[in-house]
Design a protein around this motif. Sequence first.
Motif, short mmCIF file in Angstrom:
data_model
loop_
_atom_site.label_atom_id
_atom_site.label_comp_id
_atom_site.label_asym_id
_atom_site.label_seq_id
_atom_site.Cartn_x
_atom_site.Cartn_y
_atom_site.Cartn_z
N VAL A 164 84.10 -30.94 39.64
CA VAL A 164 83.70 -32.28 39.18
C VAL A 164 83.25 -33.08 40.41
CG1 VAL A 164 84.43 -34.39 38.04
CG2 VAL A 164 85.35 -32.19 37.28
N PRO A 165 82.02 -33.60 40.40
CA PRO A 165 81.48 -34.28 41.59
C PRO A 165 81.99 -35.71 41.74
CG PRO A 165 79.84 -34.30 39.85
CD PRO A 165 81.02 -33.51 39.32
N VAL A 166 83.28 -35.85 42.02
CA VAL A 166 83.85 -37.18 42.18
C VAL A 166 83.59 -37.69 43.60
CG1 VAL A 166 85.64 -36.67 40.49
CG2 VAL A 166 86.12 -36.38 42.91
N LYS A 167 83.67 -39.00 43.76
CA LYS A 167 83.53 -39.59 45.08
C LYS A 167 84.76 -39.28 45.92
CE LYS A 167 80.58 -43.53 43.88
NZ LYS A 167 79.51 -43.24 44.85
N THR A 168 84.58 -39.28 47.22
CA THR A 168 85.72 -39.12 48.12
C THR A 168 86.22 -40.50 48.54
OG1 THR A 168 84.39 -39.08 50.14
CG2 THR A 168 84.77 -36.96 49.01
N ALA A 169 87.51 -40.55 48.87
CA ALA A 169 88.07 -41.81 49.36
C ALA A 169 87.36 -42.26 50.63
CB ALA A 169 89.57 -41.64 49.62
N GLU A 170 86.98 -41.31 51.48
CA GLU A 170 86.28 -41.67 52.72
C GLU A 170 84.99 -42.42 52.43
OE1 GLU A 170 87.22 -37.26 53.40
OE2 GLU A 170 87.65 -38.68 51.76
N SER A 171 84.21 -41.95 51.44
CA SER A 171 82.94 -42.61 51.14
C SER A 171 83.15 -43.96 50.48
CB SER A 171 82.07 -41.71 50.26
OG SER A 171 82.66 -41.51 48.99
N ARG A 172 84.20 -44.09 49.68
CA ARG A 172 84.42 -45.35 48.98
C ARG A 172 84.89 -46.47 49.92
NH1 ARG A 172 87.71 -45.20 43.54
NH2 ARG A 172 87.32 -47.44 43.87
N TRP A 173 85.74 -46.13 50.90
CA TRP A 173 86.30 -47.18 51.75
C TRP A 173 85.67 -47.27 53.14
CZ3 TRP A 173 89.43 -45.34 47.79
CH2 TRP A 173 90.06 -46.32 47.02
N LYS A 174 84.74 -46.38 53.44
CA LYS A 174 84.11 -46.39 54.76
C LYS A 174 83.52 -47.74 55.14
CE LYS A 174 80.56 -44.09 57.55
NZ LYS A 174 79.53 -43.01 57.59
#
Length: 276
Positions: A133-143
């Motif tokens: 499932v191509p979910v977002k990563t926490a790194e990309s969301r909070w960067k």
Amino acid sequence: MALTRIDWSDLPEATRTAVEKHTGTVLDSRTAAEGLNSAVALLLTTEGGEVFVKGLRRDYPRRWTQDMEWSIGPYVAGVAPRVLWRVEDDEWDLLGFEAVTGRHAAYEPGSPDLPLLLDTMRILARIPCPADVPVKTAESRWKPYLDDPGDLALLAGDRLLHTDYNPLNVLIADGRALLIDWAWPTRGAGWIDPACLVLRLIAGGHTAPHAERIVSELPTWQDAPIATLNAFAAASVRLWAEIADRDAVSWTERMADAAQQWASYRSSRDFLNFLR
């Protein structure tokens, strides 16, 4: 910004017919008043029983949230209502869910709903994020909100996260807390979900230290280094300030204030630790 809700009778006849292929004849419908992000939010009484339907127009810019809920649904059946079917046509994208009779959670101090929510979060913390499932990563969301790019590694992990602990996304039913609205599933470190709940608890009337004491029962929170939580709290201030600036309504302003309270608490606590 909340979407305008439409009733069952407002949907095109072809769309209603497609739904009834899954449900049988619709005998009654009720449009839900709560929630912000769906144009369709219906409890349908049908020949086959009750079903909850949510959906968006095909041309809506954030229709991808439907893809997320459909894809992640099979993996979260133990902590969320089951997703049953999907109808996509030229105008609408609708998802059918197991209907759950319950109420939204209460977050005020002393609420009996909080232990139920923590039980559900313990179960969720054991679910690895599915690789397909191509979910977002926490790194990309909070960067965009972190002071130090080096802190990105602190967010990384393989856990499946919900991240949106708005009490409207928690249903209390049959002595359980169920998580709904999986529009933002995220892959990351397990402590992030408890941290997101801390903000919601502060917005619900808890002090920052009391909110942290509540989530301290969760093993994933206990694994989080102090510096990691400090960095996340500071990032949350920027995130919620941006959201409140973009959409200045009471709940976004409460969340921005909660983030500031939490960051201030963690900053003062860090200073006291330094003095020791």
